[in-house]
Design a protein around this motif. Structure first.
Motif, PDB file in Angstrom:
ATOM      1  N   ASP A 154       0.835  -1.192   0.000  1.00  0.00           N
ATOM      2  CA  ASP A 154       0.000   0.000   0.000  1.00  0.00           C
ATOM      3  C   ASP A 154       0.870   1.243   0.000  1.00  0.00           C
ATOM      4  O   ASP A 154       1.943   1.269   0.626  1.00  0.00           O
ATOM      5  N   SER A 155       0.381   2.297  -0.680  1.00  0.00           N
ATOM      6  CA  SER A 155       1.160   3.534  -0.745  1.00  0.00           C
ATOM      7  C   SER A 155       0.324   4.789  -0.509  1.00  0.00           C
ATOM      8  O   SER A 155       0.855   5.897  -0.545  1.00  0.00           O
TER       9      SER A 155
ATOM     10  N   ARG B 186      -6.485   1.398  -0.518  1.00  0.00           N
ATOM     11  CA  ARG B 186      -6.236   0.435   0.561  1.00  0.00           C
ATOM     12  C   ARG B 186      -7.435  -0.511   0.730  1.00  0.00           C
ATOM     13  O   ARG B 186      -7.250  -1.699   0.998  1.00  0.00           O
ATOM     14  N   LEU B 187      -8.628   0.023   0.598  1.00  0.00           N
ATOM     15  CA  LEU B 187      -9.822  -0.822   0.646  1.00  0.00           C
ATOM     16  C   LEU B 187      -9.769  -1.886  -0.446  1.00  0.00           C
ATOM     17  O   LEU B 187     -10.027  -3.074  -0.197  1.00  0.00           O
ATOM     18  N   LEU B 188      -9.402  -1.472  -1.654  1.00  0.00           N
ATOM     19  CA  LEU B 188      -9.393  -2.402  -2.783  1.00  0.00           C
ATOM     20  C   LEU B 188      -8.257  -3.415  -2.680  1.00  0.00           C
ATOM     21  O   LEU B 188      -8.445  -4.596  -3.012  1.00  0.00           O
ATOM     22  N   THR B 189      -7.069  -2.989  -2.225  1.00  0.00           N
ATOM     23  CA  THR B 189      -5.989  -3.980  -2.085  1.00  0.00           C
ATOM     24  C   THR B 189      -6.367  -5.038  -1.051  1.00  0.00           C
ATOM     25  O   THR B 189      -6.081  -6.226  -1.240  1.00  0.00           O
ATOM     26  N   ALA B 190      -7.015  -4.615   0.038  1.00  0.00           N
ATOM     27  CA  ALA B 190      -7.432  -5.581   1.065  1.00  0.00           C
ATOM     28  C   ALA B 190      -8.407  -6.594   0.471  1.00  0.00           C
ATOM     29  O   ALA B 190      -8.336  -7.802   0.770  1.00  0.00           O
ATOM     30  N   GLU B 191      -9.314  -6.122  -0.382  1.00  0.00           N
ATOM     31  CA  GLU B 191     -10.286  -7.035  -0.979  1.00  0.00           C
ATOM     32  C   GLU B 191      -9.628  -7.952  -2.013  1.00  0.00           C
ATOM     33  O   GLU B 191      -9.999  -9.129  -2.139  1.00  0.00           O
TER      34      GLU B 191
ATOM     35  N   ILE C  23       2.161 -13.686  -6.239  1.00  0.00           N
ATOM     36  CA  ILE C  23       1.127 -12.697  -6.557  1.00  0.00           C
ATOM     37  C   ILE C  23       1.513 -11.393  -5.868  1.00  0.00           C
ATOM     38  O   ILE C  23       1.853 -11.381  -4.683  1.00  0.00           O
ATOM     39  N   ILE C  24       1.470 -10.281  -6.617  1.00  0.00           N
ATOM     40  CA  ILE C  24       1.850  -8.969  -6.092  1.00  0.00           C
ATOM     41  C   ILE C  24       0.650  -8.038  -6.218  1.00  0.00           C
ATOM     42  O   ILE C  24       0.120  -7.846  -7.318  1.00  0.00           O
ATOM     43  N   VAL C  25       0.214  -7.490  -5.104  1.00  0.00           N
ATOM     44  CA  VAL C  25      -0.955  -6.602  -5.072  1.00  0.00           C
ATOM     45  C   VAL C  25      -0.461  -5.216  -4.665  1.00  0.00           C
ATOM     46  O   VAL C  25       0.106  -5.043  -3.583  1.00  0.00           O
ATOM     47  N   ILE C  26      -0.675  -4.233  -5.542  1.00  0.00           N
ATOM     48  CA  ILE C  26      -0.131  -2.897  -5.329  1.00  0.00           C
ATOM     49  C   ILE C  26      -1.260  -1.878  -5.276  1.00  0.00           C
ATOM     50  O   ILE C  26      -2.044  -1.749  -6.219  1.00  0.00           O
TER      51      ILE C  26
END
Length: 204
Positions: A8-9, A19-24, A88-91
């Motif tokens: 998260d950035s 941040r909401l979307l990366t968590a999901e 898997i990389i979630v940014i």
């Protein structure tokens, strides 16, 4: 075992849409890959220093000038270790001033290291990362930058991330986009709902 790198950035904390979307996304990918291990990097809460002449000298075998620099070089090395470990990389990448946050740019500067994540071969740059890694980008923007929008020429956000990640061999990129977030409550809610629906439709 699948390893997910969650980055998260956003500087907006609990009200951040990225941040909401990366968590999901991480929750969805964890459900698709039971037992997955998650590596968490919050680039705001625990940011590395920006590159300096002292960093470059150390990269080239020079003296580590201070304990603080040594500690920061270790953080940068851990970022690269994260990347090698991840399947898997979630940014999370909100748009700030038509591009990415400086915190995320700092992370990119520490992972794009010749001899570590890429090298120059006879045919140009070659990735040193294992193939097959998947990248999911949660891209959030206040305005509209897609299609025939007048602002499309100012989009140096997703295009930059696709380019720089592709340069080091991360070409399997899925963008989960929520834009128009500052255009009123109805457009904001619609954009978030569309992004969440895209996440729910992700398959292994």
């Amino acid at each position: 075992m699948t390893t997910i790198l969650h980055i998260d950035s956003s500087i907006l904390g609990d009200v951040s849409i990225s941040r909401l979307l990366t968590a999901e996304i991480v929750a969805r990918e964890s459900a698709l890959h039971p037992g997955a291990r998650v590596i968490r990097r919050d680039l705001v809460a625990d940011a590395a220093l920006h590159l300096s002449d002292a960093h470059l000298a150390a990269f080239q075998g020079g003296e580590v000038a201070s304990p603080a620099l040594g500690e920061d070089l270790a953080v940068g090395g851990a970022y690269i270790d994260d990347l090698f470990a991840a399947d898997i990389i979630v940014i999370g990448a909100p748009m700030y001033n038509f591009s990415i946050p400086s915190q995320l740019k700092g992370w990119i500067d520490r992972i794009c290291v010749a001899g570590r994540t890429f090298r120059y071969g006879a045919n140009g740059p070659e990735s040193l990362l294992s193939p097959g890694k998947k990248v999911f980008i949660a891209a959030t923007r206040g305005g509209i930058y897609t299609g025939d929008s007048p602002a499309a020429a100012l989009e140096h956000h997703e295009s930059y991330l696709r380019g720089v990640l592709g340069f080091i061999g991360l070409g399997d990129i899925t963008v989960i986009r929520a834009e128009g977030l500052n255009l009123g409550e109805a457009p904001k809610a619609a954009a978030i709902a569309q992004a969440k629906a895209q996440i729910e439709s992700l398959a292994a």
